[in-house]
Design a protein around this motif. Structure first.
Motif, PDB file in Angstrom:
ATOM      1  N   VAL A  23      51.679 -13.985   6.147  1.00 30.03           N
ATOM      2  CA  VAL A  23      51.582 -15.196   5.328  1.00 30.03           C
ATOM      3  C   VAL A  23      52.842 -16.049   5.462  1.00 30.03           C
ATOM      4  O   VAL A  23      52.778 -17.270   5.641  1.00 30.03           O
ATOM      5  CB  VAL A  23      51.320 -14.830   3.853  1.00 30.03           C
ATOM      6  N   ILE A  27      53.160 -19.881   6.852  1.00 31.22           N
ATOM      7  CA  ILE A  27      53.699 -21.005   6.083  1.00 31.22           C
ATOM      8  C   ILE A  27      54.810 -21.699   6.881  1.00 31.22           C
ATOM      9  O   ILE A  27      54.860 -22.932   6.978  1.00 31.22           O
ATOM     10  CB  ILE A  27      54.239 -20.523   4.724  1.00 31.22           C
ATOM     11  N   ALA A 106      51.607 -11.073  -0.311  1.00 31.56           N
ATOM     12  CA  ALA A 106      51.193 -12.472  -0.281  1.00 31.56           C
ATOM     13  C   ALA A 106      51.925 -13.278  -1.350  1.00 31.56           C
ATOM     14  O   ALA A 106      52.391 -14.398  -1.096  1.00 31.56           O
ATOM     15  CB  ALA A 106      49.685 -12.571  -0.485  1.00 31.56           C
ATOM     16  N   ASN A 110      54.554 -16.431  -0.813  1.00 28.88           N
ATOM     17  CA  ASN A 110      54.427 -17.696  -1.542  1.00 28.88           C
ATOM     18  C   ASN A 110      55.733 -18.047  -2.242  1.00 28.88           C
ATOM     19  O   ASN A 110      56.211 -19.187  -2.180  1.00 28.88           O
ATOM     20  CB  ASN A 110      53.310 -17.601  -2.587  1.00 28.88           C
ATOM     21  N   ILE A 115      55.579 -21.828  -2.709  1.00 28.61           N
ATOM     22  CA  ILE A 115      54.156 -22.198  -2.735  1.00 28.61           C
ATOM     23  C   ILE A 115      53.582 -21.854  -4.110  1.00 28.61           C
ATOM     24  O   ILE A 115      53.733 -20.720  -4.576  1.00 28.61           O
ATOM     25  CB  ILE A 115      53.371 -21.446  -1.644  1.00 28.61           C
ATOM     26  N   ARG A 185      45.438 -11.734   1.545  1.00 29.45           N
ATOM     27  CA  ARG A 185      45.492 -13.115   2.012  1.00 29.45           C
ATOM     28  C   ARG A 185      44.665 -14.066   1.147  1.00 29.45           C
ATOM     29  O   ARG A 185      44.782 -15.286   1.270  1.00 29.45           O
ATOM     30  CB  ARG A 185      45.073 -13.169   3.479  1.00 29.45           C
ATOM     31  N   SER A 188      46.942 -16.554  -1.172  1.00 23.96           N
ATOM     32  CA  SER A 188      47.817 -17.589  -0.614  1.00 23.96           C
ATOM     33  C   SER A 188      46.963 -18.678   0.004  1.00 23.96           C
ATOM     34  O   SER A 188      46.304 -18.457   1.028  1.00 23.96           O
ATOM     35  CB  SER A 188      48.757 -16.993   0.441  1.00 23.96           C
ATOM     36  N   THR A 190      47.156 -21.009   2.091  1.00 23.54           N
ATOM     37  CA  THR A 190      47.986 -21.522   3.172  1.00 23.54           C
ATOM     38  C   THR A 190      47.288 -21.265   4.503  1.00 23.54           C
ATOM     39  O   THR A 190      46.119 -20.875   4.551  1.00 23.54           O
ATOM     40  CB  THR A 190      49.368 -20.837   3.168  1.00 23.54           C
ATOM     41  N   GLY A 193      45.413 -17.980   4.700  1.00 28.71           N
ATOM     42  CA  GLY A 193      44.548 -17.601   3.589  1.00 28.71           C
ATOM     43  C   GLY A 193      43.088 -17.431   3.964  1.00 28.71           C
ATOM     44  O   GLY A 193      42.615 -17.899   5.002  1.00 28.71           O
TER      45      GLY A 193
END
Length: 226
Positions: A23, A27, A106, A110, A115, A185, A188, A190, A193
């Motif tokens: 993740v 990002i 996750a 973030n 996030i 996942r 998130s 993102t 995800g």
């Protein structure tokens, strides 16, 4: 064999860090290459390849470095008769901490990138994606079983990392190949995800892939007493 609590910590930590790598690098890739999805995938897959290999090498001596409920289920099933696999009760603990670790990983990713909390909105459960998950998971488990049954367990960290890195590119799903990672996942929204409604189909495809891998491994690498 290490105490169960040590193995559980290793499985939670390894799965959590794996998801944080997947993740977090996703990002970062979105931020660094906002207009080039191919480059984003390259960055994401390279980080995952290297990170997964390291995690298996470091934590494998503690828990076996499953980091994946399908791998745990296969380990129990294939070793249940001769006592070489994880025990059923221990396997249940593995799966529980893998899922918890994945969610934590996750959320950690973030937080590291600022996030906001929220569920993913990327719908992935199309027919091609599910077929890809069967292929990705079958290949992953076959790599592990093939190396174990041919006496080359030392190759597993690099080989599993390399396989997952390749499968990012040759599967349309980008090779989740792991129920715990799939669940993690969700948390998130993102690049990496997966929307909640896609999770159950993905999990079913991954289990099918695991079964297929066991059948293939049995045919290709029969045990000496078979």
């Amino acid at each position: 064999m290490p105490a169960l609590w040590r193995r559980a910590v290793a499985e939670a930590l390894g799965t959590g860090l794996l998801v944080a790598i997947v993740v977090g690098s996703g990002i970062a890739a979105q931020s660094l290459s906002p207009d080039d999805v191919g480059l984003q995938l390259l960055q994401n897959s390279l980080a995952t390849t290297l990170g997964l290999a390291v995690l298996i090498a470091v934590l494998g001596p503690v828990s076996g470095a499953h980091f994946n409920p399908v791998v745990t289920l296969v380990d129990w099933f294939t070793g249940r008769r001769d006592g070489t696999g994880v025990r059923a009760a221990d396997g249940g603990v593995y799966v529980a901490v893998q899922i918890a670790g994945a969610i934590g990983g996750a959320l950690l990713a973030n937080a590291m990138f600022g996030i906001p909390a929220g569920l993913a909105t990327t719908v992935r459960a199309t027919g091609p994606h599910l077929l890809a998950e069967v292929v990705a998971t079958a290949g992953l488990v076959l790599v592990i079983l093939g190396l174990l049954r041919s006496g080359r367990a030392a190759w597993i960290p690099a080989s599993v990392g390399a396989y997952i890195g390749a499968a990012y590119w040759f599967t349309s799903s980008t090779s989740f190949a792991n129920p715990a990672v799939t669940i993690g996942r969700v948390f998130s929204d993102t690049f990496a995800g997966i929307a909640p409604q896609s999770v159950l189909p993905f999990l079913a495809a991954q289990v099918v892939g695991g079964v297929l891998a066991v059948l293939l491994a049995t045919a290709l690498y029969p045990r000496t007493d078979a």
